[in-house]
Scaffold this motif. Structure first.
Motif, PDB file in Angstrom:
ATOM      1  N   PRO A   8      32.906  51.827 -12.559  1.00 20.99           N
ATOM      2  CA  PRO A   8      33.551  51.973 -11.244  1.00 20.99           C
ATOM      3  C   PRO A   8      33.803  50.615 -10.598  1.00 20.99           C
ATOM      4  O   PRO A   8      33.159  49.622 -10.939  1.00 20.99           O
ATOM      5  CB  PRO A   8      32.532  52.778 -10.439  1.00 20.99           C
ATOM      6  N   PRO A   9      34.739  50.539  -9.674  1.00 14.69           N
ATOM      7  CA  PRO A   9      34.998  49.269  -8.995  1.00 14.69           C
ATOM      8  C   PRO A   9      33.772  48.799  -8.217  1.00 14.69           C
ATOM      9  O   PRO A   9      32.943  49.589  -7.787  1.00 14.69           O
ATOM     10  CB  PRO A   9      36.151  49.587  -8.043  1.00 14.69           C
ATOM     11  N   ARG A  10      33.677  47.498  -8.066  1.00 17.00           N
ATOM     12  CA  ARG A  10      32.539  46.926  -7.338  1.00 17.00           C
ATOM     13  C   ARG A  10      32.628  47.290  -5.858  1.00 17.00           C
ATOM     14  O   ARG A  10      33.709  47.274  -5.268  1.00 17.00           O
ATOM     15  CB  ARG A  10      32.537  45.412  -7.482  1.00 17.00           C
ATOM     16  N   PRO A  11      31.487  47.585  -5.240  1.00 22.75           N
ATOM     17  CA  PRO A  11      31.517  47.936  -3.816  1.00 22.75           C
ATOM     18  C   PRO A  11      31.800  46.745  -2.902  1.00 22.75           C
ATOM     19  O   PRO A  11      32.240  46.916  -1.770  1.00 22.75           O
ATOM     20  CB  PRO A  11      30.128  48.516  -3.559  1.00 22.75           C
ATOM     21  N   ILE A  12      31.544  45.535  -3.402  1.00 22.84           N
ATOM     22  CA  ILE A  12      31.825  44.326  -2.612  1.00 22.84           C
ATOM     23  C   ILE A  12      32.477  43.292  -3.512  1.00 22.84           C
ATOM     24  O   ILE A  12      32.331  43.341  -4.735  1.00 22.84           O
ATOM     25  CB  ILE A  12      30.538  43.724  -1.981  1.00 22.84           C
ATOM     26  N   ASP A  13      33.196  42.365  -2.926  1.00 24.98           N
ATOM     27  CA  ASP A  13      33.804  41.266  -3.668  1.00 24.98           C
ATOM     28  C   ASP A  13      32.818  40.098  -3.658  1.00 24.98           C
ATOM     29  O   ASP A  13      32.698  39.373  -2.670  1.00 24.98           O
ATOM     30  CB  ASP A  13      35.142  40.877  -3.036  1.00 24.98           C
ATOM     31  N   VAL A  14      32.114  39.931  -4.757  1.00 24.63           N
ATOM     32  CA  VAL A  14      31.057  38.910  -4.839  1.00 24.63           C
ATOM     33  C   VAL A  14      31.639  37.509  -4.676  1.00 24.63           C
ATOM     34  O   VAL A  14      31.062  36.657  -3.995  1.00 24.63           O
ATOM     35  CB  VAL A  14      30.288  39.034  -6.178  1.00 24.63           C
ATOM     36  N   VAL A  15      32.804  37.257  -5.280  1.00 23.05           N
ATOM     37  CA  VAL A  15      33.404  35.920  -5.187  1.00 23.05           C
ATOM     38  C   VAL A  15      33.822  35.606  -3.757  1.00 23.05           C
ATOM     39  O   VAL A  15      33.753  34.454  -3.329  1.00 23.05           O
ATOM     40  CB  VAL A  15      34.592  35.799  -6.167  1.00 23.05           C
ATOM     41  N   ALA A  16      34.211  36.613  -2.996  1.00 22.15           N
ATOM     42  CA  ALA A  16      34.557  36.370  -1.587  1.00 22.15           C
ATOM     43  C   ALA A  16      33.314  35.962  -0.801  1.00 22.15           C
ATOM     44  O   ALA A  16      33.396  35.124   0.099  1.00 22.15           O
ATOM     45  CB  ALA A  16      35.188  37.616  -0.972  1.00 22.15           C
TER      46      ALA A  16
END
Length: 56
Positions: A8-16
């Motif tokens: 599933p897609p990540r719940p948060i954008d870690v790189v952001a």
């Protein structure tokens, strides 16, 4: 019915949140093992380990 497992897609954008991690990003392959019934012709990885009868 064979369905390809999908992450599933990540719940948060870690790189952001942590831009310093961007250069460390890599493509990963997830393994989805399935139960099996290996015989002595198959590898012992994921199945029973065959031990020689004469060994303790």
């Amino acid at each position: 019915m064979n369905v390809t497992p999908v992450t599933p897609p990540r719940p948060i954008d870690v790189v952001a949140l942590f831009p310093q991690l961007a250069p460390l990003a890599r493509t990963a392959t997830r393994l989805h093992p399935r139960p099996g019934a290996p015989t002595w012709h198959d590898s012992s990885i994921g199945g029973p380990l065959l031990w020689p009868a004469e060994e303790p």
